[in-house]
Design a protein around this motif. Sequence first.
Motif, mmCIF file in Angstrom:
data_model
loop_
_atom_site.group_PDB
_atom_site.id
_atom_site.type_symbol
_atom_site.label_atom_id
_atom_site.label_comp_id
_atom_site.label_asym_id
_atom_site.label_seq_id
_atom_site.Cartn_x
_atom_site.Cartn_y
_atom_site.Cartn_z
ATOM 1 N N PRO A 119 -1.231 8.676 46.268
ATOM 2 C CA PRO A 119 -1.468 7.205 46.146
ATOM 3 C C PRO A 119 -0.970 6.957 44.857
ATOM 4 C CG PRO A 119 -3.542 7.841 46.081
ATOM 5 C CD PRO A 119 -2.493 9.342 46.568
ATOM 6 N N ARG A 120 -0.443 5.653 44.599
ATOM 7 C CA ARG A 120 -0.087 5.190 43.297
ATOM 8 C C ARG A 120 -1.596 4.529 42.617
ATOM 9 N NH1 ARG A 120 5.311 1.572 43.319
ATOM 10 N NH2 ARG A 120 6.950 3.489 43.441
ATOM 11 N N PRO A 121 -1.457 4.700 41.283
ATOM 12 C CA PRO A 121 -2.594 3.912 40.537
ATOM 13 C C PRO A 121 -2.786 2.319 40.897
ATOM 14 C CG PRO A 121 -1.358 4.898 39.213
ATOM 15 C CD PRO A 121 -0.556 5.315 40.374
ATOM 16 N N ALA A 122 -3.801 1.983 40.830
ATOM 17 C CA ALA A 122 -3.999 0.562 41.191
ATOM 18 C C ALA A 122 -3.428 -0.135 39.956
ATOM 19 C CB ALA A 122 -5.393 0.043 41.550
ATOM 20 N N ARG A 123 -2.803 -1.311 40.517
ATOM 21 C CA ARG A 123 -2.435 -2.118 39.277
ATOM 22 C C ARG A 123 -3.652 -3.099 38.657
ATOM 23 N NH1 ARG A 123 3.585 -5.124 40.755
ATOM 24 N NH2 ARG A 123 4.546 -3.316 39.834
ATOM 25 N N LYS A 124 -3.432 -3.673 37.391
ATOM 26 C CA LYS A 124 -4.454 -4.419 37.009
ATOM 27 C C LYS A 124 -4.012 -5.861 37.661
ATOM 28 C CE LYS A 124 -5.647 -1.994 32.888
ATOM 29 N NZ LYS A 124 -5.823 -2.154 31.465
ATOM 30 N N ASP A 172 12.721 7.618 47.370
ATOM 31 C CA ASP A 172 12.896 6.360 46.724
ATOM 32 C C ASP A 172 11.702 6.040 45.908
ATOM 33 O OD1 ASP A 172 15.680 6.263 47.124
ATOM 34 O OD2 ASP A 172 15.222 5.302 49.055
ATOM 35 N N ARG A 173 10.621 6.003 46.440
ATOM 36 C CA ARG A 173 9.330 5.617 45.680
ATOM 37 C C ARG A 173 8.941 6.517 44.686
ATOM 38 N NH1 ARG A 173 3.825 7.076 47.176
ATOM 39 N NH2 ARG A 173 2.518 5.803 45.976
ATOM 40 N N ALA A 174 9.319 7.975 44.785
ATOM 41 C CA ALA A 174 8.965 8.838 43.720
ATOM 42 C C ALA A 174 10.007 8.684 42.588
ATOM 43 C CB ALA A 174 9.015 10.199 44.351
ATOM 44 N N ASP A 175 10.885 8.319 42.838
ATOM 45 C CA ASP A 175 12.212 8.142 41.655
ATOM 46 C C ASP A 175 11.649 7.163 40.770
ATOM 47 O OD1 ASP A 175 14.267 8.633 40.120
ATOM 48 O OD2 ASP A 175 15.900 7.877 41.745
ATOM 49 N N ARG A 176 10.857 7.227 39.711
ATOM 50 C CA ARG A 176 10.494 6.140 39.054
ATOM 51 C C ARG A 176 11.528 5.477 38.055
ATOM 52 N NH1 ARG A 176 5.531 4.088 40.420
ATOM 53 N NH2 ARG A 176 4.755 4.226 38.370
ATOM 54 N N ASN A 177 12.268 6.435 37.721
ATOM 55 C CA ASN A 177 13.096 5.888 36.514
ATOM 56 C C ASN A 177 14.599 5.570 37.536
ATOM 57 O OD1 ASN A 177 14.120 8.501 37.206
ATOM 58 N ND2 ASN A 177 14.163 9.079 35.014
ATOM 59 N N HIS A 178 14.857 5.542 38.672
ATOM 60 C CA HIS A 178 15.786 5.283 39.591
ATOM 61 C C HIS A 178 17.210 6.085 39.055
ATOM 62 C CE1 HIS A 178 13.140 2.450 41.433
ATOM 63 N NE2 HIS A 178 12.745 2.051 40.119
ATOM 64 N N ASP A 179 17.098 7.395 38.767
ATOM 65 C CA ASP A 179 18.230 8.063 38.465
ATOM 66 C C ASP A 179 18.910 8.753 39.382
ATOM 67 O OD1 ASP A 179 16.509 9.812 38.634
ATOM 68 O OD2 ASP A 179 16.893 10.726 36.599
ATOM 69 N N GLY A 180 18.315 8.603 40.595
ATOM 70 C CA GLY A 180 18.803 9.294 41.910
ATOM 71 C C GLY A 180 18.518 10.794 42.199
#
Length: 117
Positions: free
Chosen positions: A94-99, A73-81
């Motif tokens: 790790p995900r890139p840090a948010r500004k 679910d975390r990897a499915d960035r566009n939530h298309d299943g």
Amino acid sequence: MARRTLIALSLLLAVAAAHADTTNVAASASGGATAGSAASDKEAMFRSLDIDGDGFVSKAEAAGHESVTVGFDRADRNHDGKLSFAEYDSIGKPRPARKKTTRGPGSASAGATKKAN
């Protein structure tokens, strides 16, 4: 009926063993693990998960592979299943840090109020 099932299972296991054996031979022929082989190993794993060959891994195809199902679910960035290779490749990274956004003093969202004179 049971005999046909046993024969089918035997053939399936023989094909799986032959596929696994060629994978091991290719890895040993290349002289072991290298940076390039790690990427190709990930691509090979992605292709093996992509049972229907559509270029994506669905949740059903990922079933039985704990690391993929946990991070799906975390990897499915566009939530298309389903996961593209780029999405699949992000599992475990790790995900890139948010500004961080800063708000000026006295903004309404900070809860500041006007003073009455």
